[in-house]
Design an enzyme around this catalytic site. Sequence first.
Site, PDB file in Angstrom:
ATOM      1  CG  HIS A 176      49.421  42.754  38.419  1.00 50.93           C
ATOM      2  ND1 HIS A 176      49.336  43.422  37.287  1.00 50.93           N
ATOM      3  CD2 HIS A 176      48.353  42.201  38.696  1.00 50.93           C
ATOM      4  CE1 HIS A 176      48.210  43.487  36.872  1.00 50.93           C
ATOM      5  NE2 HIS A 176      47.116  42.858  37.647  1.00 50.93           N
ATOM      6  CG  HIS A 226      47.966  46.738  39.684  1.00 51.38           C
ATOM      7  ND1 HIS A 226      48.092  45.641  40.106  1.00 51.38           N
ATOM      8  CD2 HIS A 226      46.836  47.098  39.517  1.00 51.38           C
ATOM      9  CE1 HIS A 226      46.965  44.966  40.261  1.00 51.38           C
ATOM     10  NE2 HIS A 226      45.898  45.959  39.989  1.00 51.38           N
ATOM     11  CB  CYS A 238      31.188  36.721  37.671  1.00 48.24           C
ATOM     12  SG  CYS A 238      32.821  36.333  37.602  1.00 48.24           S
ATOM     13  CB  CYS A 281      33.007  40.406  36.417  1.00 43.44           C
ATOM     14  SG  CYS A 281      33.723  39.180  35.049  1.00 43.44           S
ATOM     15  CB  CYS A 285      33.219  34.157  34.278  1.00 45.21           C
ATOM     16  SG  CYS A 285      33.428  36.013  33.793  1.00 45.21           S
ATOM     17  CG  HIS A 298      36.991  36.052  36.426  1.00 42.04           C
ATOM     18  ND1 HIS A 298      36.097  36.819  36.043  1.00 42.04           N
ATOM     19  CD2 HIS A 298      38.227  36.803  37.143  1.00 42.04           C
ATOM     20  CE1 HIS A 298      36.680  38.161  36.510  1.00 42.04           C
ATOM     21  NE2 HIS A 298      37.888  37.876  37.054  1.00 42.04           N
ATOM     22  CE  LYS A 320      44.237  35.905  31.603  1.00 37.30           C
ATOM     23  NZ  LYS A 320      43.109  35.494  31.544  1.00 37.30           N
ATOM     24  CE  LYS A 329      47.359  36.197  43.373  1.00 35.63           C
ATOM     25  NZ  LYS A 329      46.083  36.303  43.764  1.00 35.63           N
TER      26      LYS A 329
HETATM   27 ZN   LIG Z   1      34.205  36.942  35.623  1.00 34.00          ZN
END
Ligand SMILES: [Zn+2]
Length: 463
Positions: A21, A24, A128, A131, A145, A148, A295, A298
Amino acid sequence: MMNKKKIFISTAIPYVNARPHIGHALELVEADVLARFYREQGNEVFFLTGTDENSLKNVQAAEKVGEEVAKFVKRHADVFFDLTKKLNISNDDFIRTAEDKRHIEGAQNLWRLTEKDIYKKDYTGLYCVGCEEFVRESDLVNGECSEHPGQKPEEVHEENYFFALSKYEDKINKLIDKEEIKIVPEARKNEILNFIKTGLQDFSISRSRERAKNWGIEVPGDSSQIMYVWFDALSNYINGYGLDDWQKADKVIHVIGKGINRFHSVYWIGMLLSAGIRIPDEVLIHGYITVDGQKISKSLGNTVDPFLLIEKYGREAVRYYLLREIPSSGDGDYSEEKFIARYNGDLANGLGNFASRVLTLAKKYEAFDLIEVSKIDVASLIYEFKLNEALVVIWKVLAEGDKYINDEKPWESGDVKTISKAVSILKEVALTLKPFLPEASELILEAINNKTNLERLLFPRLN
Ligand SMILES: [Zn+2]
């Protein structure tokens, strides 16, 4: 000229569970400016990027589409590789952690070098996968998390190898506090110092072959265990450069995103200290890009494909936007509206227009006798990882040049001295811009050297 130094510059290596994306692209472009800049200064630079392929995330993503992991990983890694080409990134190498023999052997070698700090322990923890890390119960929000949301870490019970990070707490703290490892920006340095204050815990650096789904790098001497993906991934920097070169380097610079600061500024440092290997000098940290203020996710469907942007606007326009609009070490925003405004304002009406006007006049009046003009000094801003501010300085000179010819109106007078001065300013701008916009700079410098006008319009205006 300063002494030629041996300098290593890296990006982080991204997981290949999805297409690249815009974030990167940002990291690649930022590191590329540094690499090109240090080379321009006469240094011997090795600039490394690549892909992190041994993650469980990649395995899960492959399973989801029913593809063999190795094939899936290769297919995605190729897209990341392609992005470096499309963005004109000047990396000297591209390392793939699943395939590259140098990497596999290097990761295992690093393991052996740290063996005195590795021990086996029966362990229960919350893992997780997002992570790729065990998370602390206290870091969870409603059992999920915080990085996440929607992902509940899974409880894992197994016998793992651990790395005795706690032994290095004082040492790492001192190195960062005294800026022997310089973390930019300051806020990220403080974040790490605060994290260290909570006490560094030993961390698990392996998992069972079963939990790793038989994917990853084997622990030396224990085929039942696979290396923790971060342990292997971090070693890519040394493996891509070569341990000898790494040890001899005058400067080691990592460019990373803010989400993986801990891994680079704490875990990696601990591993290197244990192995008796040189530590990095600088960790330069960029933020995240939002899209239209939101943010990237997807589910929102607001991901921005860097390939499409490059195709539509050209890679130098994409490089410029990322370098100018996004503060190098902070968060920034992308919107098509802002992109077009930057493009038209700074590139079409700014650089492109000035270059075209000046060179057309210079050709007409044969005004290529360059004179001494003020040097543009952005070196300290680049060293401080303020690439956006460096561009502001360059554009200020452009604006002054523009004002100069508007005031002097050399197209009326045909005054060769005035035009030559404008050409000299343009040349200085192009020289300073080389690391940022290598192609536009090259075209301008070539035209000046050949005493002619531009062969094509730079950055034609968008409507
Ligand atoms: Zn995480």
